[in-house]
Design a protein around this motif. Sequence first.
Motif, PDB file in Angstrom:
ATOM      1  N   ARG A   1      59.426 145.345  30.170  1.00 15.58           N
ATOM      2  CA  ARG A   1      58.187 144.859  29.561  1.00 15.58           C
ATOM      3  C   ARG A   1      57.348 146.010  29.020  1.00 15.58           C
ATOM      4  O   ARG A   1      57.222 147.066  29.641  1.00 15.58           O
ATOM      5  N   GLN A   2      56.760 145.791  27.860  1.00 17.31           N
ATOM      6  CA  GLN A   2      55.851 146.774  27.276  1.00 17.31           C
ATOM      7  C   GLN A   2      54.420 146.411  27.654  1.00 17.31           C
ATOM      8  O   GLN A   2      53.990 145.272  27.449  1.00 17.31           O
ATOM      9  N   TYR A   3      53.688 147.378  28.189  1.00 19.37           N
ATOM     10  CA  TYR A   3      52.306 147.150  28.607  1.00 19.37           C
ATOM     11  C   TYR A   3      51.348 147.813  27.629  1.00 19.37           C
ATOM     12  O   TYR A   3      51.601 148.908  27.113  1.00 19.37           O
ATOM     13  N   LEU A   4      50.228 147.133  27.380  1.00  9.90           N
ATOM     14  CA  LEU A   4      49.165 147.705  26.567  1.00  9.90           C
ATOM     15  C   LEU A   4      48.298 148.612  27.430  1.00  9.90           C
ATOM     16  O   LEU A   4      48.315 148.514  28.666  1.00  9.90           O
ATOM     17  N   ASP A   5      47.520 149.474  26.792  1.00 12.02           N
ATOM     18  CA  ASP A   5      46.730 150.458  27.544  1.00 12.02           C
ATOM     19  C   ASP A   5      45.839 149.817  28.596  1.00 12.02           C
ATOM     20  O   ASP A   5      45.734 150.306  29.725  1.00 12.02           O
ATOM     21  N   PHE A   6      45.188 148.712  28.232  1.00  9.43           N
ATOM     22  CA  PHE A   6      44.244 148.094  29.164  1.00  9.43           C
ATOM     23  C   PHE A   6      44.943 147.289  30.268  1.00  9.43           C
ATOM     24  O   PHE A   6      44.284 146.773  31.162  1.00  9.43           O
ATOM     25  N   GLU A   7      46.270 147.193  30.216  1.00 10.56           N
ATOM     26  CA  GLU A   7      47.034 146.474  31.242  1.00 10.56           C
ATOM     27  C   GLU A   7      47.574 147.407  32.328  1.00 10.56           C
ATOM     28  O   GLU A   7      48.376 146.986  33.167  1.00 10.56           O
ATOM     29  N   LYS A   8      47.147 148.669  32.348  1.00 10.19           N
ATOM     30  CA  LYS A   8      47.690 149.638  33.302  1.00 10.19           C
ATOM     31  C   LYS A   8      47.567 149.201  34.768  1.00 10.19           C
ATOM     32  O   LYS A   8      48.510 149.385  35.548  1.00 10.19           O
ATOM     33  N   PRO A   9      46.443 148.619  35.200  1.00  8.04           N
ATOM     34  CA  PRO A   9      46.367 148.169  36.603  1.00  8.04           C
ATOM     35  C   PRO A   9      47.451 147.146  36.942  1.00  8.04           C
ATOM     36  O   PRO A   9      48.030 147.171  38.025  1.00  8.04           O
ATOM     37  N   VAL A  10      47.745 146.244  35.994  1.00  8.06           N
ATOM     38  CA  VAL A  10      48.787 145.237  36.202  1.00  8.06           C
ATOM     39  C   VAL A  10      50.159 145.900  36.194  1.00  8.06           C
ATOM     40  O   VAL A  10      51.030 145.554  36.994  1.00  8.06           O
ATOM     41  N   ALA A  11      50.350 146.871  35.309  1.00  5.94           N
ATOM     42  CA  ALA A  11      51.630 147.572  35.221  1.00  5.94           C
ATOM     43  C   ALA A  11      51.962 148.260  36.540  1.00  5.94           C
ATOM     44  O   ALA A  11      53.109 148.216  37.011  1.00  5.94           O
ATOM     45  N   GLU A  12      50.966 148.882  37.156  1.00  3.05           N
ATOM     46  CA  GLU A  12      51.191 149.574  38.426  1.00  3.05           C
ATOM     47  C   GLU A  12      51.573 148.604  39.529  1.00  3.05           C
ATOM     48  O   GLU A  12      52.500 148.861  40.316  1.00  3.05           O
TER      49      GLU A  12
ATOM     50  N   HIS B   1      51.449 142.710  19.623  1.00  2.00           N
ATOM     51  CA  HIS B   1      52.422 143.062  20.662  1.00  2.00           C
ATOM     52  C   HIS B   1      53.845 142.835  20.153  1.00  2.00           C
ATOM     53  O   HIS B   1      54.163 141.792  19.567  1.00  2.00           O
ATOM     54  N   ALA B   2      54.700 143.824  20.388  1.00  2.00           N
ATOM     55  CA  ALA B   2      56.071 143.770  19.864  1.00  2.00           C
ATOM     56  C   ALA B   2      56.874 142.592  20.400  1.00  2.00           C
ATOM     57  O   ALA B   2      57.795 142.109  19.735  1.00  2.00           O
ATOM     58  N   GLU B   3      56.541 142.111  21.599  1.00  2.00           N
ATOM     59  CA  GLU B   3      57.316 141.036  22.218  1.00  2.00           C
ATOM     60  C   GLU B   3      56.734 139.646  21.946  1.00  2.00           C
ATOM     61  O   GLU B   3      57.242 138.645  22.447  1.00  2.00           O
ATOM     62  N   ARG B   4      55.686 139.600  21.157  1.00  2.00           N
ATOM     63  CA  ARG B   4      55.060 138.320  20.846  1.00  2.00           C
ATOM     64  C   ARG B   4      55.999 137.469  19.973  1.00  2.00           C
ATOM     65  O   ARG B   4      56.735 138.010  19.143  1.00  2.00           O
TER      66      ARG B   4
ATOM     67  N   VAL C   1      45.090 127.381  19.865  1.00  2.00           N
ATOM     68  CA  VAL C   1      46.250 127.041  20.691  1.00  2.00           C
ATOM     69  C   VAL C   1      46.281 127.981  21.891  1.00  2.00           C
ATOM     70  O   VAL C   1      46.350 129.207  21.728  1.00  2.00           O
ATOM     71  N   ALA C   2      46.191 127.414  23.090  1.00  2.00           N
ATOM     72  CA  ALA C   2      46.140 128.215  24.310  1.00  2.00           C
ATOM     73  C   ALA C   2      47.433 128.999  24.520  1.00  2.00           C
ATOM     74  O   ALA C   2      48.527 128.520  24.202  1.00  2.00           O
ATOM     75  N   GLU C   3      47.294 130.213  25.043  1.00  2.00           N
ATOM     76  CA  GLU C   3      48.443 131.045  25.391  1.00  2.00           C
ATOM     77  C   GLU C   3      48.566 131.146  26.905  1.00  2.00           C
ATOM     78  O   GLU C   3      47.575 130.990  27.630  1.00  2.00           O
ATOM     79  N   PRO C   4      49.761 131.413  27.408  1.00  2.00           N
ATOM     80  CA  PRO C   4      49.921 131.610  28.859  1.00  2.00           C
ATOM     81  C   PRO C   4      49.093 132.800  29.333  1.00  2.00           C
ATOM     82  O   PRO C   4      48.716 133.660  28.521  1.00  2.00           O
ATOM     83  N   LEU C   5      48.835 132.861  30.632  1.00  2.00           N
ATOM     84  CA  LEU C   5      48.100 133.990  31.195  1.00  2.00           C
ATOM     85  C   LEU C   5      48.817 135.294  30.846  1.00  2.00           C
ATOM     86  O   LEU C   5      50.007 135.434  31.076  1.00  2.00           O
ATOM     87  N   GLY C   6      48.080 136.219  30.247  1.00  2.00           N
ATOM     88  CA  GLY C   6      48.677 137.487  29.857  1.00  2.00           C
ATOM     89  C   GLY C   6      49.215 137.507  28.446  1.00  2.00           C
ATOM     90  O   GLY C   6      49.804 138.498  28.011  1.00  2.00           O
ATOM     91  N   GLY C   7      49.026 136.410  27.680  1.00  2.00           N
ATOM     92  CA  GLY C   7      49.444 136.383  26.287  1.00  2.00           C
ATOM     93  C   GLY C   7      50.777 135.707  26.060  1.00  2.00           C
ATOM     94  O   GLY C   7      51.579 135.521  26.985  1.00  2.00           O
ATOM     95  N   ALA C   8      51.031 135.331  24.810  1.00  2.00           N
ATOM     96  CA  ALA C   8      52.250 134.605  24.444  1.00  2.00           C
ATOM     97  C   ALA C   8      53.512 135.404  24.734  1.00  2.00           C
ATOM     98  O   ALA C   8      54.572 134.826  24.988  1.00  2.00           O
ATOM     99  N   HIS C   9      53.417 136.733  24.736  1.00  2.00           N
ATOM    100  CA  HIS C   9      54.603 137.553  24.993  1.00  2.00           C
ATOM    101  C   HIS C   9      55.059 137.471  26.441  1.00  2.00           C
ATOM    102  O   HIS C   9      56.209 137.762  26.746  1.00  2.00           O
ATOM    103  N   ARG C  10      54.171 137.042  27.348  1.00  2.00           N
ATOM    104  CA  ARG C  10      54.568 136.905  28.761  1.00  2.00           C
ATOM    105  C   ARG C  10      55.222 135.551  29.043  1.00  2.00           C
ATOM    106  O   ARG C  10      55.968 135.435  30.007  1.00  2.00           O
ATOM    107  N   GLY C  11      54.912 134.562  28.252  1.00  2.00           N
ATOM    108  CA  GLY C  11      55.505 133.236  28.446  1.00  2.00           C
ATOM    109  C   GLY C  11      55.789 132.583  27.121  1.00  2.00           C
ATOM    110  O   GLY C  11      55.154 131.583  26.766  1.00  2.00           O
ATOM    111  N   PRO C  12      56.736 133.123  26.349  1.00  2.00           N
ATOM    112  CA  PRO C  12      56.976 132.598  25.000  1.00  2.00           C
ATOM    113  C   PRO C  12      57.357 131.116  24.966  1.00  2.00           C
ATOM    114  O   PRO C  12      56.932 130.398  24.064  1.00  2.00           O
TER     115      PRO C  12
END
Length: 317
Positions: A2-13, A65-68, A264-275
Amino acid sequence: MRQYLDFEKPVAELEAKIEELRLMTAPGELSIAEEVARLSAKADGQLRTIYGRLTPWQKTQVARHAERPKALGVIKALIEDFVPMAGDRAFADDAAVVGGMGMFRGTAVMVIGTEKGNDTETRIKHNFGMAKPEGYRKAKRLMELAGRFNMPILTFVDTSGAFPGIEAEARGQAEAIARGIEACLSAPVPLVATIIGEGGSGGAIALAAGNAVLMYEHAIYSVISPEGCASILWRDAAQAPVAAEAMRITAQDLKKLGLIDEIVAEPLGGAHRGPAEALTALGDAVERQLQALRGLAPEALKAKRRDKFLAMGKVGL
């Protein structure tokens, strides 16, 4: 991975720790399972907090996001028996614009999208979703064909803007975009447009002047990119976060301004997390909008579309 964005660092850890624990332990080990569950709940809480207060610039990063899900992914998920169509019958085929006929939940439709690509090879093939005049002329041709066969038109937009190269200008980029907008507005069938990622400038509206305009929750739609705006106003692209805030480019702002019809609502964490979940929600939203437009005569559809866009930006005197 998974690719993480800068502001997602706490979640990435947290998610890295979860993965490490899962790899280190045997299945069914209770103490570890409890720790994994605790960390997973904490990661979900972090995601909920972060995505509950995204800034416009952070939403821009999510939209890119590349995985969107991209246009071809949307078509694959929502359109059955898709038959791709190519070429503008004048110059060439532009891979930045994809389209063709297919079945959407039992209805024959014409579907058109801007495709960015998913990796280096496909991004180059599709020119990063930046269409040239032949791409917009292809879209116009498909819209006219849809009108001839009484097929609703579905468009899925994800572009930073039309291709700015000199060869595109030489072949009539501005005229091609204008003709694309004209084709949208004059289509005698329902047209439902969705901004699935970036909706950049005339390159987006050439496919998005529809009866109903939808946006994914974390998509953006604007007359220019935040970086482009910052370069013009401050001569400094680093001011892009400030520009993004001022430009009102988010789905939430645009809904308040009356420029789009549905978020259109996206899953928690964006469409790339739950396409899969994101695509199902998109299909449901498109179906709702199509149902509302069914039965309207061609002149009524065109009049509603025209009035919708002429009303934008009006203020009381």
